[in-house]
Write a protein that holds these residues in place. Sequence first.
Motif, short mmCIF file in Angstrom:
data_model
loop_
_atom_site.label_atom_id
_atom_site.label_comp_id
_atom_site.label_asym_id
_atom_site.label_seq_id
_atom_site.Cartn_x
_atom_site.Cartn_y
_atom_site.Cartn_z
N ALA A 122 7.77 11.66 -3.07
CA ALA A 122 7.14 10.37 -2.76
C ALA A 122 8.19 9.27 -2.60
O ALA A 122 8.11 8.46 -1.68
CB ALA A 122 6.15 10.00 -3.85
N ALA A 123 9.20 9.27 -3.48
CA ALA A 123 10.25 8.25 -3.41
C ALA A 123 11.00 8.33 -2.08
O ALA A 123 11.30 7.32 -1.44
CB ALA A 123 11.23 8.40 -4.57
N LYS A 124 11.30 9.58 -1.65
CA LYS A 124 11.99 9.76 -0.37
C LYS A 124 11.12 9.31 0.80
O LYS A 124 11.59 8.67 1.75
CB LYS A 124 12.37 11.24 -0.19
N GLU B 31 4.28 14.77 -5.04
CA GLU B 31 5.23 14.86 -6.17
C GLU B 31 6.19 13.66 -6.16
O GLU B 31 6.62 13.21 -5.11
CB GLU B 31 6.01 16.18 -6.04
N LYS B 32 6.53 13.17 -7.35
CA LYS B 32 7.25 11.88 -7.48
C LYS B 32 8.54 11.79 -6.68
O LYS B 32 8.80 10.81 -5.99
CB LYS B 32 7.55 11.61 -8.95
N TYR C 111 0.83 -1.21 0.00
CA TYR C 111 0.00 0.00 0.00
C TYR C 111 0.87 1.26 0.00
O TYR C 111 0.61 2.21 -0.75
CB TYR C 111 -0.92 -0.04 1.23
N VAL C 112 1.92 1.26 0.82
CA VAL C 112 2.81 2.43 0.91
C VAL C 112 3.48 2.69 -0.44
O VAL C 112 3.53 3.84 -0.91
CB VAL C 112 3.89 2.20 2.00
N THR C 113 3.98 1.64 -1.07
CA THR C 113 4.73 1.82 -2.32
C THR C 113 3.83 2.08 -3.52
O THR C 113 4.25 2.71 -4.48
CB THR C 113 5.60 0.58 -2.61
N SER C 114 2.58 1.64 -3.47
CA SER C 114 1.72 1.74 -4.66
C SER C 114 0.71 2.87 -4.60
O SER C 114 0.30 3.39 -5.65
CB SER C 114 0.97 0.43 -4.88
N CYS C 115 0.32 3.29 -3.40
CA CYS C 115 -0.85 4.18 -3.35
C CYS C 115 -0.76 5.32 -2.34
O CYS C 115 -1.29 6.39 -2.59
CB CYS C 115 -2.09 3.33 -3.05
N LEU C 116 -0.12 5.11 -1.22
CA LEU C 116 -0.16 6.09 -0.12
C LEU C 116 0.28 7.48 -0.55
O LEU C 116 -0.33 8.48 -0.16
CB LEU C 116 0.70 5.60 1.04
N PHE C 117 1.33 7.56 -1.37
CA PHE C 117 1.88 8.86 -1.75
C PHE C 117 1.54 9.25 -3.18
O PHE C 117 2.26 10.01 -3.83
CB PHE C 117 3.40 8.85 -1.55
#
Length: 514
Positions: free
Chosen positions: A57-59, A53-54, A43-49
């Motif tokens: 989000a990665a950080k 901004e990309k 969920y965190v990696t696919s949708c939460l962020f």
Amino acid sequence: MGNETSIANGGKRGKIGQRVAYAFGNLGQSAFYNALSTYFIVYVTSCLFSGVEKGVAAKLIGIITSLVVIIRIAEIFIDPLLGNIVDNTSTKWGRFRPWQFLGGLVSSLLLILIYTGMFGLVNVNTTCFIVLFVICFIVLDVFYSLRDISYWGMIPALSSDSHERSTYTALGSFTGSIGYNGITVVVIPVVTYFSWVFAGSHTESQSGWTSFGIIVALLGILTAWSVAFGTKESESALRSKAQKNGGPLQAFKALFQNDQLLWVALSYLLYAIANVATTGVLIFLFKFVLDNQAAYSVTGIIALVAGLVMAPLYPILNKRIPRRYLYIGGMISMIAGYILLGIFANNMIMVFVALVLFYVPGTLIQMTAILSLTDSIEYGQLKNGKRNEAVTLSVRPMLDKIGGAMSNGIVGFIAIAAGMTGDATAADMTAANINTFKTCAFYVPLALIVLGLLVFMFKVKISEKMHDEIVKELEAKLASGEIEDEGADAPAEVAGSGVAGSAAGSASGSGSAA
């Protein structure tokens, strides 16, 4: 006569009802654990962020995943302290049931909170979100652990009979397998369905994941409360006359003086590390050695069927076969599986045969370890005068967490050492790469399993027969007043006597296995 029959029938129905209530508890508990440990990261990696901004989000994904790993590792050291809290709980509802009620409620409410992105705070203020997330996740993890520890710690409070304990353990393991693997089956259909209902999208959305979190949380509350309201802790003389458990330092001291607990724990830890080292990289076997990644799904089917068949079968086997031999037989089966995997890694049929030998005994080994740890409670009570129920049974989940915490590092090391990273394919694998993989994934874990088997065979003495003798000796000493429920002299009086004393002598190297 009719009165006696109806009382007997009522008692039997009550026992069945308690077994069902207890078993139902681990259905939601295991589903909750899978949703928290596996699918929360998805969920965190696919949708939460998705609304951030990309680059940011990665950080944030990196921060969240790192925090989760750190918290999980810290939990290894916290679990025995939580077990001590449970052991020192004293209420009119018992020692364990209050934590089923509170642990199930608080952890479930907080699971909903983190699956909502703190009600959208993630899209408003990321700094506040991170701070609140850390606080919520730690509190959630603590209350889930209190629920988990009190659930397994309750077994010796439900019965002092080894075979009855094996029934409760088997029931919990059976429903746990359904709950854990069932979440894997339903997660994507649930998320996509509610994404379509609330967002009009056939892909994953925040509303879909929030709905998934709510469903798991409701199941968590219902199943925890099933245990809280559907079971009753027995007040046997062994429990009611036990000395007070004292603080964490006294609890740890009692654990380290319990040689049988430590030997069982060492044997099981060697198994747990070997198990995660192999299961974590089996996908590499199918992708880079067999060149058939699609066939990897069969591994999950073998594991699921093995758990569903062997858990209810365990008490039946244990009535005819002492659990010592079930454990030894299970380890020998794993050794045979490892040898086949090492020799026939390129043969799909032999790999599946080896995986059956590898997965089927898992339940036998795990349940024997749980029951041996459970029976070591009375052994420790006789030897040291302390009855540490929850602390003792927090050892097994702690060992699993040590293995789990090591899993990511092991997988990463094997992938790099064998050149199985990035865009590499089966065609890129050299004979040296495959030999490195087999050494790390099969031969080193094989050595750990052999060592774990030797520890169990030559150091673990506690058995059903020995436990029965310990219980009888404890009851006699309590009845005669030889063991006081308070007093500093009690441990010294019993530490070297009777069954516990002779077992301690055997564990140091004299005598034969019980």
